[in-house]
Write an enzyme that holds these catalytic residues in place. Sequence first.
Site, PDB file in Angstrom:
ATOM      1  CG  ASP A  45      -1.596  -1.156   1.615  1.00  0.00           C
ATOM      2  OD1 ASP A  45      -1.524  -2.131   0.866  1.00  0.00           O
ATOM      3  OD2 ASP A  45      -2.259  -1.157   2.664  1.00  0.00           O
ATOM      4  CD  GLU A 227      -7.128  -5.046   3.995  1.00  0.00           C
ATOM      5  OE1 GLU A 227      -6.545  -5.761   4.809  1.00  0.00           O
ATOM      6  OE2 GLU A 227      -6.858  -5.063   2.776  1.00  0.00           O
TER       7      GLU A 227
END
Length: 510
Positions: A45, A227
Amino acid sequence: MKRFLLSVLCSVSLLAHAQQAPAPPATPQYRPGYHFSPAAHWMNDPNGMVYYEGTYHLFYQYYPNASVWGPMHWGHATSTDLVSWKEQPIALFPDSLGYIFSGSAVVDARNTSGFGKDGKTPLVAIFTHHDPKGEKAGTHTFQNQSLAYSLDAGKTWTKYAGNPVLKNPGIQDFRDPKVSWNEVAKKWIMTLATKDRITFFSSPNLKDWTKESEFGEKLGAHGGVWECPDLFPLTLNGKTHWVLLVNLNPGGPNGGSGTQYFVGSFDGHQFTPLNDRTKWADYGPDNYAGVTWGNTGARKIFLGWMSNWEYANQVPTSPWRNATTLPRELALRQVGSEIYLTSQPVKELAKLAQPVVVLKNLKASAVALDLTNRLKFTGDKFSLNLSTAQLRDFALVLSNTAGEELRIGYDGKARQYFIDRSKAGPSGFSAKFAGRHTTPRLAALPAADLTLYVDATSVELFGDGGLSTGTELFFPSKPFTAIRLEAPEGMTMQSLAYSQLASPLPKPAD
Ligand code: FRU
């Protein structure tokens, strides 16, 4: 959460193995030229994206000891133009409270946190501490939110001695804080992923947090854990709407990881969606965990991780693994009674364009039209834009001398753009990789435009001004060197523009 344990176990055994086995051969042919990736090792990420004093900061989930997921650090890269990136020293290392999971960063210009000193503005990172020991022990409180600050414009970071600042109330998945200043509440608002809900918290000083509300019951896709959320305003026809991005894994529209979004209002306490339709920021399989840069004013710039947890640990690149998507500018657009999010490559990318070849009034038919010579098609880094007054079925086919091909096009019956990588190269590294993936066409008119950005192993498709987007990886055994156009029912392209793109990013060996 099982995934984290599994990944850790898997990386540990791979690491043990790596000590005896030689490193896999380098794959410079797969190295992106204009998408950021660390020179070596694992990334996932994007984190802590914040613009400060002329510099775009990009932090990211990074494991500097192997090319598989492991104990997470925050890697760091900077850019002044969103196009050239410079890798910087690692910003945050794991500590006694755990790994450094995803989160955000803010410019605390009014020094609400008190971290500022001698008139220096603190940059404050808000991240999840993930305690692997707590996870192993079966507790449900192993993810907590913590702070770190920088007084030298992001170069060095100090963790706050009072960490964690937001303790887990007993929710196993409690992570990925995205914080921004909210003018209505006159407070910092944290958007946090809590299992398959979003919980909003507020704080006057980034240290003391109060729960405001929860969102998500019976709304949106729930095929997996929620998420990396993000909440930000965008204006459409003079009216402000709030966009809530919610990443989801698994349960994405084309399998595995995906990014859904909601358009609605936020009153400083609570988010209320306009309706209950599930919408996706990108339909392709390879755009995940994307959020926007902080401190960019009304301009909202999004960046995702260009992979999918289904196979991110297996993709055949070395010595690095995984990259980001292109930075994309977000906007809202109304189609009928629905408001959609659009995303377009940032305008700064225009500087990469080498001389453009434009073909006008190109007539395609069932007989494949070889465009290789007419476009002077070379290299594997290019952008291509086509526009037509009457969209019909077509396919642009990239191929190589090994007989592999990547097909990108439109299926009128299904009203879908598609990217088919089923024959685009060896895919034995994961049974989940090969396939044909679709992106619904949301625009209502027959006229269409389509922009593609290709960078060695990725294609990003932007249909109808960014209303329909799909991002996809592929790994051909040889570069694609030919391009042809097929249109079974005939189709006229009013224009087809092709441009090779420069590679401003360093090669791993540089
Ligand atoms: C998303 C994610 C986050 C987490 C991070 C761990 O891809 O699972 O929820 O913070 O990756 O690396």
